[in-house]
Enzyme design. Structure first.
Site, mmCIF file in Angstrom:
data_model
loop_
_atom_site.group_PDB
_atom_site.id
_atom_site.type_symbol
_atom_site.label_atom_id
_atom_site.label_comp_id
_atom_site.label_asym_id
_atom_site.label_seq_id
_atom_site.Cartn_x
_atom_site.Cartn_y
_atom_site.Cartn_z
ATOM 1 N N SER A 124 -1.522 4.168 5.146
ATOM 2 C CA SER A 124 -0.889 3.602 6.332
ATOM 3 C C SER A 124 -1.880 3.436 7.482
ATOM 4 O O SER A 124 -2.046 2.346 8.030
ATOM 5 C CB SER A 124 0.275 4.492 6.777
ATOM 6 O OG SER A 124 0.833 4.031 7.995
ATOM 7 N N GLN A 125 -2.565 4.507 7.859
ATOM 8 C CA GLN A 125 -3.520 4.423 8.958
ATOM 9 C C GLN A 125 -4.850 3.825 8.514
ATOM 10 O O GLN A 125 -5.472 3.047 9.246
ATOM 11 C CB GLN A 125 -3.749 5.815 9.567
ATOM 12 C CG GLN A 125 -2.576 6.351 10.349
ATOM 13 C CD GLN A 125 -2.292 5.567 11.622
ATOM 14 O OE1 GLN A 125 -3.163 4.931 12.188
ATOM 15 N NE2 GLN A 125 -1.036 5.624 12.068
ATOM 16 N N ARG B 128 -11.727 6.773 -4.055
ATOM 17 C CA ARG B 128 -12.028 7.138 -5.435
ATOM 18 C C ARG B 128 -12.133 5.857 -6.260
ATOM 19 O O ARG B 128 -11.352 4.915 -6.042
ATOM 20 C CB ARG B 128 -10.928 8.012 -6.031
ATOM 21 C CG ARG B 128 -10.692 9.330 -5.354
ATOM 22 C CD ARG B 128 -9.705 10.182 -6.184
ATOM 23 N NE ARG B 128 -8.646 9.376 -6.772
ATOM 24 C CZ ARG B 128 -7.496 9.073 -6.168
ATOM 25 N NH1 ARG B 128 -7.267 9.514 -4.938
ATOM 26 N NH2 ARG B 128 -6.582 8.355 -6.788
ATOM 27 N N SER C 26 -5.846 1.566 -4.424
ATOM 28 C CA SER C 26 -6.088 0.884 -3.150
ATOM 29 C C SER C 26 -7.382 0.074 -3.145
ATOM 30 O O SER C 26 -7.592 -0.745 -2.244
ATOM 31 C CB SER C 26 -6.132 1.907 -2.008
ATOM 32 O OG SER C 26 -4.882 2.538 -1.839
ATOM 33 N N GLN D 185 -4.127 17.931 3.043
ATOM 34 C CA GLN D 185 -4.385 18.916 2.005
ATOM 35 C C GLN D 185 -5.568 18.569 1.107
ATOM 36 O O GLN D 185 -6.031 19.418 0.341
ATOM 37 C CB GLN D 185 -3.132 19.144 1.152
ATOM 38 C CG GLN D 185 -2.680 17.940 0.341
ATOM 39 C CD GLN D 185 -1.698 17.064 1.081
ATOM 40 O OE1 GLN D 185 -1.735 16.985 2.307
ATOM 41 N NE2 GLN D 185 -0.815 16.407 0.343
ATOM 42 N N GLN E 48 -8.441 16.974 2.431
ATOM 43 C CA GLN E 48 -9.637 16.747 3.242
ATOM 44 C C GLN E 48 -10.718 17.800 3.031
ATOM 45 O O GLN E 48 -11.912 17.467 2.967
ATOM 46 C CB GLN E 48 -9.259 16.672 4.724
ATOM 47 C CG GLN E 48 -8.523 15.398 5.100
ATOM 48 C CD GLN E 48 -8.284 15.286 6.593
ATOM 49 O OE1 GLN E 48 -8.885 16.007 7.392
ATOM 50 N NE2 GLN E 48 -7.397 14.376 6.980
ATOM 51 N N HIS F 117 -6.151 13.135 12.830
ATOM 52 C CA HIS F 117 -5.268 14.279 13.100
ATOM 53 C C HIS F 117 -6.144 15.519 13.067
ATOM 54 O O HIS F 117 -7.114 15.593 12.313
ATOM 55 C CB HIS F 117 -4.167 14.342 12.043
ATOM 56 C CG HIS F 117 -3.260 15.530 12.132
ATOM 57 N ND1 HIS F 117 -2.728 15.982 13.314
ATOM 58 C CD2 HIS F 117 -2.786 16.378 11.169
ATOM 59 C CE1 HIS F 117 -1.951 17.036 13.081
ATOM 60 N NE2 HIS F 117 -1.985 17.296 11.792
ATOM 61 N N GLY G 60 0.818 3.090 10.760
ATOM 62 C CA GLY G 60 -0.266 2.148 10.556
ATOM 63 C C GLY G 60 0.134 0.691 10.577
ATOM 64 O O GLY G 60 -0.599 -0.158 11.103
ATOM 65 N N GLU H 15 28.857 8.099 10.342
ATOM 66 C CA GLU H 15 28.844 8.739 11.655
ATOM 67 C C GLU H 15 27.635 9.642 11.874
ATOM 68 O O GLU H 15 27.137 9.747 13.001
ATOM 69 C CB GLU H 15 30.133 9.547 11.860
ATOM 70 C CG GLU H 15 31.394 8.701 11.886
ATOM 71 C CD GLU H 15 31.344 7.592 12.932
ATOM 72 O OE1 GLU H 15 30.741 7.812 14.008
ATOM 73 O OE2 GLU H 15 31.886 6.503 12.674
#
Length: 330
Positions: free
Chosen positions: A26-27, A47, A52, A83, A85, A107, A133, A226
């Protein structure tokens, strides 16, 4: 707090530099594409077997294995899951950084809780857009931007803040405003907000309201509408204009009922528990617990995921969302 805009940042700080963005989620995709479109020399580190890779290449980005991207880069932005990094840093980032490089994060978790301890001869900064992102990317393509946070953890070169501001400008942040903070405050407020309000508190409030109506004999479908479906209408009003905008926009009946009954639900006891949650974030107990959970194979998290997926609100919600043409995915 200091707030910075276009005139306060110089893209020249990034020009001529090799920039590696690690991750293309996303970022990651937003940072990489926005910087590329701002004229920067960008490489995405992934990787070799990452799904991606093809997406990034199709978008016109150079893609390299993480270690190669870091070795090539002057500035490395880590936009990987919290987790993962530490392991990636130790195996592929640390051995390939040199004095004067910049290590950046979206972050502060791993720096603040000392999971990653960079060498003293590199700059360590944070640039954190306060939007998902896809919105970072969309607003940039529209000629705008989203507010960002910046922070400097380590300033080896004396230029770390200028680099952070330039990065924020390169992704569009200075058009909206860039707020200066520090890694501690960003990390602790972010985690507390997720746990007490955004992901934890709101989810439990929704489930408790749904269960209360169903246990009183009301149809699950009405309880869903509701307590879950209509929440978006209210949150959108908060988002656009705060609590006052919401109160102005709803009926007098809803406003009076909310103002007189809401405090009976969110009592001083709830706030006291929130303070305990915050203390666990501040003293590192939550971080240690989460790290142990990850190292243990996510056994507790997987159990909780299964329990939540089996809740009645999930089943009736799936059925009702199929009736909503604007939500149905083709």
């Amino acid at each position: 707090m200091n707030v910075y805009y276009e005139q306060d940042a110089d893209l020249g700080r990034l020009q001529g530099k090799n920039i590696a963005v690690l991750g293309y989620g996303s970022q990651g995709h937003a940072h990489a594409l926005n910087l590329k479109d701002s004229g920067m020399n960008v490489c995405v580190g992934l990787r070799p077997d990452s799904s991606s890779c093809a997406k990034a290449r199709e978008a016109g980005l150079r893609v390299e294995p993480v270690a190669d991207a870091v070795k090539w880069a002057d500035i490395v932005m880590v936009l990987l899951p919290d987790q993962t990094q530490k392991a990636v840093y130790e195996a592929e980032i640390a051995p390939n950084m040199v004095a004067g490089n910049t290590l950046a994060f979206g972050h502060g978790f791993n720096i603040h809780y000392n999971q990653i301890v960079p060498p003293a001869d590199v700059d360590v900064i944070m640039i954190a857009p306060k939007s998902p992102g896809h919105l970072v990317r969309r607003t940039y393509t529209e000629g705008n931007g989203v507010p960002c946070l910046i922070a400097v953890h380590q300033d080896a070169t004396g230029e770390a803040k200028k680099t952070a501001l330039a990065w924020a400008k390169g992704i569009g942040g200075t058009k909206a405003g860039v707020i200066e903070t520090n890694f501690k405050d960003e990390t602790e407020t972010d985690l507390f907000g997720e746990q007490a309000v955004l992901c934890g508190g709101s989810a439990e409030l929704i489930k408790a309201g749904f269960e209360t109506l169903v246990e009183a004999g009301y149809p699950e479908e009405l309880a869903y509408f509701e307590c879950m479906h209509e929440l978006k209408l209210i949150v959108d009003l908060y988002y656009e204009g705060g609590l006052s905008r919401m109160n102005y926009s709803v009926s007098d009946t809803a406003e009076y009922g909310g103002m007189t009954r809401g405090p009976r639900l969110i009592t001083s006891a709830v706030k006291a528990e929130m303070k305990k949650v915050l203390e666990e974030v501040q003293d590192g107990r939550f971080a240690r617990e989460f790290i142990d959970e990850c190292n243990g194979g996510y056994k507790n998290l997987n159990r909780l995921r299964e329990e939540n997926s089996g809740h009645a609100i999930e089943k009736v919600g799936a059925k009702l969302r199929n009736m909503m043409s604007w939500l149905v995915r083709k």
